[in-house]
Motif scaffolding. Structure first.
Motif, mmCIF file in Angstrom:
data_model
loop_
_atom_site.group_PDB
_atom_site.id
_atom_site.type_symbol
_atom_site.label_atom_id
_atom_site.label_comp_id
_atom_site.label_asym_id
_atom_site.label_seq_id
_atom_site.Cartn_x
_atom_site.Cartn_y
_atom_site.Cartn_z
ATOM 1 N N THR A 20 -0.260 -7.082 -8.177
ATOM 2 C CA THR A 20 0.604 -8.224 -8.495
ATOM 3 C C THR A 20 1.343 -7.974 -9.813
ATOM 4 O O THR A 20 2.522 -8.305 -9.938
ATOM 5 C CB THR A 20 -0.217 -9.524 -8.573
ATOM 6 O OG1 THR A 20 -0.940 -9.683 -7.351
ATOM 7 C CG2 THR A 20 0.679 -10.729 -8.776
ATOM 8 N N ASP A 38 0.585 -13.672 5.848
ATOM 9 C CA ASP A 38 0.064 -13.710 4.477
ATOM 10 C C ASP A 38 -1.083 -12.719 4.304
ATOM 11 O O ASP A 38 -1.162 -12.008 3.309
ATOM 12 C CB ASP A 38 -0.411 -15.116 4.108
ATOM 13 C CG ASP A 38 0.741 -16.094 3.948
ATOM 14 O OD1 ASP A 38 1.900 -15.650 3.871
ATOM 15 O OD2 ASP A 38 0.462 -17.313 3.905
ATOM 16 N N VAL A 46 0.292 -9.174 4.183
ATOM 17 C CA VAL A 46 0.908 -8.859 2.891
ATOM 18 C C VAL A 46 -0.174 -8.576 1.858
ATOM 19 O O VAL A 46 -0.095 -7.605 1.099
ATOM 20 C CB VAL A 46 1.832 -10.012 2.417
ATOM 21 C CG1 VAL A 46 2.226 -9.841 0.963
ATOM 22 C CG2 VAL A 46 3.064 -10.089 3.298
ATOM 23 N N THR A 47 -1.203 -9.414 1.836
ATOM 24 C CA THR A 47 -2.295 -9.229 0.886
ATOM 25 C C THR A 47 -2.994 -7.892 1.135
ATOM 26 O O THR A 47 -3.282 -7.147 0.200
ATOM 27 C CB THR A 47 -3.306 -10.386 1.005
ATOM 28 O OG1 THR A 47 -2.618 -11.613 0.770
ATOM 29 C CG2 THR A 47 -4.431 -10.239 0.011
ATOM 30 N N ASN A 106 -1.558 -19.946 -5.837
ATOM 31 C CA ASN A 106 -1.725 -18.939 -6.892
ATOM 32 C C ASN A 106 -0.944 -19.316 -8.148
ATOM 33 O O ASN A 106 -1.413 -19.082 -9.261
ATOM 34 C CB ASN A 106 -1.300 -17.557 -6.404
ATOM 35 C CG ASN A 106 -2.356 -16.898 -5.550
ATOM 36 O OD1 ASN A 106 -3.537 -17.210 -5.652
ATOM 37 N ND2 ASN A 106 -1.937 -15.994 -4.692
ATOM 38 N N LYS A 162 6.183 -11.516 -4.065
ATOM 39 C CA LYS A 162 5.470 -11.670 -2.799
ATOM 40 C C LYS A 162 3.975 -11.846 -3.050
ATOM 41 O O LYS A 162 3.395 -11.197 -3.909
ATOM 42 C CB LYS A 162 5.691 -10.453 -1.900
ATOM 43 C CG LYS A 162 7.103 -10.353 -1.404
ATOM 44 C CD LYS A 162 7.279 -9.177 -0.473
ATOM 45 C CE LYS A 162 8.722 -9.108 -0.025
ATOM 46 N NZ LYS A 162 8.987 -8.004 0.864
ATOM 47 N N GLY A 163 3.375 -12.739 -2.281
ATOM 48 C CA GLY A 163 1.942 -12.968 -2.400
ATOM 49 C C GLY A 163 1.599 -14.075 -3.384
ATOM 50 O O GLY A 163 0.456 -14.495 -3.460
ATOM 51 N N ASP A 199 -0.772 -4.995 0.045
ATOM 52 C CA ASP A 199 -0.778 -4.846 -1.407
ATOM 53 C C ASP A 199 -2.071 -4.193 -1.895
ATOM 54 O O ASP A 199 -2.050 -3.344 -2.779
ATOM 55 C CB ASP A 199 -0.591 -6.205 -2.093
ATOM 56 C CG ASP A 199 0.808 -6.778 -1.881
ATOM 57 O OD1 ASP A 199 1.705 -6.009 -1.465
ATOM 58 O OD2 ASP A 199 0.990 -7.979 -2.133
#
Length: 183
Positions: free
Chosen positions: A58, A125, A128-129, A88, A82-83, A132
């Motif tokens: 991140t 989601d 994407v997580t 968050n 993103k994320g 990453d």
């Protein structure tokens, strides 16, 4: 025998309370420093990593987006990185992250959301997580392999030097004997 105690106790309450006040002052300063706001537009990588919930992946995304231009608001931050969603953003803000000095106030003028995300959005989601996380692990692994390769290369060079040094005197000693045998 001595009539005086080995350790003399001389209570000086004024010094004791002064020490307590000084200790309280330093504790307060430590707490202020620990909860100091970190502005996303000015923070270093280390400061971003210091925010609970923000990891190396991140952090890299934030810095990458920040190079394109400063974040103007929390909405801009949430949209570009993103994320990072509303949950968050709220967590990061609670941990001391600010955008242009402002704390997160929740989504602004966003259309009403459904109570639950559709399964496909949840899957996106999660993807994407996961992506990453894998990307971060790949970067770490690449760096570790590169470091090991450099270390191995250096060790091989040293070994080659040692072998060459050990073999060269023997080869030089053999040359005169070979020359004498030819004659």
């Amino acid at each position: 025998m001595h009539d005086e105690p080995l350790i003399q106790f001389n209570p000086n309450f004024e010094e004791f309370f002064m020490f307590k006040k000084l200790l309280a002052f330093f504790a307060a300063m430590f707490l202020v420093a620990a909860f100091a706001a970190v502005d996303v537009n000015k923070a270093t990588e280390a400061e971003l990593d210091g925010i609970k919930g923000i990891g190396p992946v991140t952090t890299k995304l934030i810095i990458s987006e920040r190079k394109k231009g400063e974040f103007k608001s929390w909405d801009d931050f949430v949209t570009r990185v993103k994320g990072v969603g509303d949950k968050n953003a709220a967590k990061f803000s609670a941990e001391g992250l600010t955008v242009s000095g402002a704390t997160y106030q929740g989504p602004s003028a966003a259309p009403a959301k459904k109570a639950n995300k559709p399964l496909t959005e949840k899957a996106k989601d999660a993807a994407v997580t996961t992506k990453d996380a894998v990307k971060g692990a790949a970067i770490s692994t690449k760096d570790a392999v590169k470091g090991a390769a450099v270390g191995t290369k250096d060790a091989v060079k040293e070994t080659a030097k040692d072998v060459k040094t050990a073999v060269t005197p023997k080869a030089d000693a053999a040359k005169p004997a070979a020359s004498a045998a030819k004659k």
